[in-house]
Design an enzyme around this catalytic site. Structure first.
Site, short mmCIF file in Angstrom:
data_model
loop_
_atom_site.label_atom_id
_atom_site.label_comp_id
_atom_site.label_asym_id
_atom_site.label_seq_id
_atom_site.Cartn_x
_atom_site.Cartn_y
_atom_site.Cartn_z
N HIS A 121 3.41 1.75 8.09
CA HIS A 121 4.03 2.33 6.89
C HIS A 121 4.72 3.66 7.23
CE1 HIS A 121 4.13 3.18 2.46
NE2 HIS A 121 4.14 4.42 2.88
N GLU A 122 3.98 4.54 7.87
CA GLU A 122 4.55 5.86 8.18
C GLU A 122 5.67 5.73 9.23
OE1 GLU A 122 3.80 8.11 6.08
OE2 GLU A 122 2.02 7.13 5.27
N HIS A 153 8.84 5.30 7.30
CA HIS A 153 9.36 6.58 6.82
C HIS A 153 10.00 7.36 7.97
CE1 HIS A 153 7.94 6.69 2.70
NE2 HIS A 153 6.68 6.49 3.03
N GLU A 198 10.55 5.13 0.32
CA GLU A 198 9.40 4.24 0.26
C GLU A 198 9.80 2.80 0.59
OE1 GLU A 198 6.50 5.48 0.11
OE2 GLU A 198 5.18 3.80 -0.36
MG MG Z 1 4.91 6.19 1.66
#
Ligand code: MG
Length: 501
Positions: free
Chosen positions: A270-271, A274, A300
């Site tokens: 997830h990160e 980003h 996101e």
């Molecule tokens: Mg996030």
């Protein structure tokens, strides 16, 4: 001097020169924030909060300085600005709007009450005591209603708050999304639950792992996805986050709980999503207002794309099977299809941050409905716990028995953030639409199977990342997809993934 071909007007050059120290202060503050969550000794927080508040005041002072406001007004009047220059003016006007329209005593009061409220919230949640947090939340709601009035709006005061987090998002926009999404998701979820395959307990949920071996797994996964260690580092913090300081300096974090290894793996992926966004922004935007992403929702979408569409796919599970099996002693006990089911457990639960792909957006719909009612003064803070529980029952068929598992679970309201939650759903919907659009040009699942992510990264760079915040999110989305957000695409994706229809 900023690149002349990007910013030809001398008025824009002057504006960017005045912005430079503001950018630098923001940079320092972000670095201090990263340090606070990772390496700072606990008791450093006393000095850190003073320093951080002083920097915020300096930023506010520089932004509201006559000279800066005049320079922005001069730039705004020019008629032949190119799209980069228009982007600069747009982003700075947005930053300035809050300071100009909201009186300093309201900003000060909000800052005082929220710094207290986050501490009170923590103990309220720990002790399951809504009443101790209630007066703070009442004050925060009240101040947010005032802020909305000062900021101004066309139709609904909640619009003004939504726009703070997602430029241009209105209550009507998000209501339309919720009205399609909730019944669509409900159908899919009921079917998944009645089939029972993805919802039954999985032994790996309790499985303990060795932290050192897990660190190795995570660093290998980052390498597979395309980490350049000279520009991206991974550390440990209580809550995973990304700190994008620059296109050549992004830091991400994860945590190791010692069991249920999918939690740390998917936080890293997830990160990474980003981080990749921040890493692939046009380098010549450095130290300008264009050097961030388009919006929280678009940001996101990048994390959810890598986490859910790629990370939780069958192809990715197979691609990292040997890595997992060797380091976590899974060989002979669990095959790739068992790990795939473990990665994709669907189960209605009480806690938003633990929710899976099929149930997550119900948690957001609930928060949207309650925030909208609060800001429109149709309900009181007093009504929240009961209404919260009723919505949980209605959406997911589960009912919190404590405040801690219900209305007190999120930090956002204590920080004064009302209107933030919808950005999570925007990211989720957008990720599904982006993958569909990408698959017209890239054989995504073959790329995943072969661990060849270069074309995927490049597609995202070209279409989304490199633009930084040149375009407002709605415009960027239309440029990338040729259409607006469509919640039905996400529902179709879930049907395809979990129900094979
Ligand atoms: Mg996030």
């Amino acid at each position: 001097m900023y690149p002349k071909d990007l910013f030809p007007h001398k008025e824009i050059q002057e504006l960017l020169d005045l912005y430079r120290p503001i950018w630098a202060l923001g940079y320092a503050q972000q670095l201090m924030g990263w340090d606070l969550e990772t390496y700072m000794p606990e008791e450093g927080s006393l000095a850190r909060s003073i320093a951080s508040q002083e920097i915020s005041l300096l930023i506010q002072k520089l932004m509201t300085d006559e000279k800066f406001i005049k320079a922005l007004e001069r730039a705004e009047k020019l008629e032949d600005l190119n799209e980069y220059e228009r982007g600069v003016v747009r982003v700075l006007k947005r930053d300035l709007k809050f300071y100009i329209r909201v009186p300093p005593e309201i900003v000060g009061e909000l800052s005082r009450i929220t710094s207290e409220a986050t501490i009170i919230w923590r103990s309220a949640k720990k002790n399951n005591d809504f009443n101790v947090f209630k007066p703070y939340l009442e004050k925060i709601v009240d101040l947010n209603i005032k802020v909305a009035d000062y900021l101004g709006y066309d139709k609904n005061p909640y619009d003004a708050l939504l726009d703070l987090y997602e430029e241009g998002l209105t209550t009507d926009d998000f209501q339309r999304i919720v009205d399609v999404l909730v019944p669509g998701l409900k159908k899919v979820l009921d079917k998944i639950l009645s089939e029972g395959y993805y919802s039954k307990p999985h032994p790996l949920e309790e499985y303990k792992y060795d932290v050192e071996k897990m660190k190795h797994v995570n660093s290998e996964i980052l390498r597979i996805l395309g980490q350049d260690p000279r520009r991206l580092r991974l550390d440990i913090s209580a809550h995973p986050f990304t700190s994008g300081l620059d296109m050549r300096d992004v830091r991400i974090t994860t945590r190791y709980e010692g069991y249920d290894f999918k939690r740390t793996i998917f936080s890293v992926i997830h990160e990474f999503g980003h981080a990749l966004y921040d890493l692939q922004i046009e380098e010549r935007f450095r130290a300008t207002p264009l050097s961030g992403g388009a919006s929280l929702g678009v940001h996101e979408s990048q994390s959810r794309f890598w986490e859910n569409i790629i990370g939780r796919s069958k192809e990715f599970t197979e691609a990292i099977y040997d890595l997992l099996a060797d380091n976590l002693s899974l060989r002979g006990k669990y095959d790739a299809s068992e790990i795939y089911r473990y990665f994709n457990i669907v189960r209605p639960g009480l806690i938003r941050v633990d929710a899976d792909e099929a149930t997550y957006n119900f948690h957001i719909a609930l928060r949207f409905e309650l925030e909208k009612l609060l800001i429109n003064k149709e309900i009181k803070v007093d009504d929240l716990p009961e209404l919260w529980n009723n919505y949980m029952d209605k959406y997911l068929g589960v009912r919190p028995k404590t405040y801690s598992e219900g209305v007190l679970q999120d930090i956002h309201w204590s920080m004064g953030s009302i209107g933030y939650f919808p950005t999570y759903t925007i990211g989720t919907l957008l990720a599904a639409q982006i993958s569909k659009r990408m698959m017209r040009e890239i054989d995504l699942f073959t790329a995943i199977r072969e661990k060849k992510f270069e074309p995927v990264r490049e597609w995202l760079r070209e279409k989304i990342h490199r633009h930084g915040s040149v375009y407002p999110p709605k415009e960027l989305i239309r440029r990338v997809l040729g259409e607006d957000l469509r919640p039905e695409i996400f529902v179709e994706y879930l049907q395809w993934k979990f129900l094979k229809t």
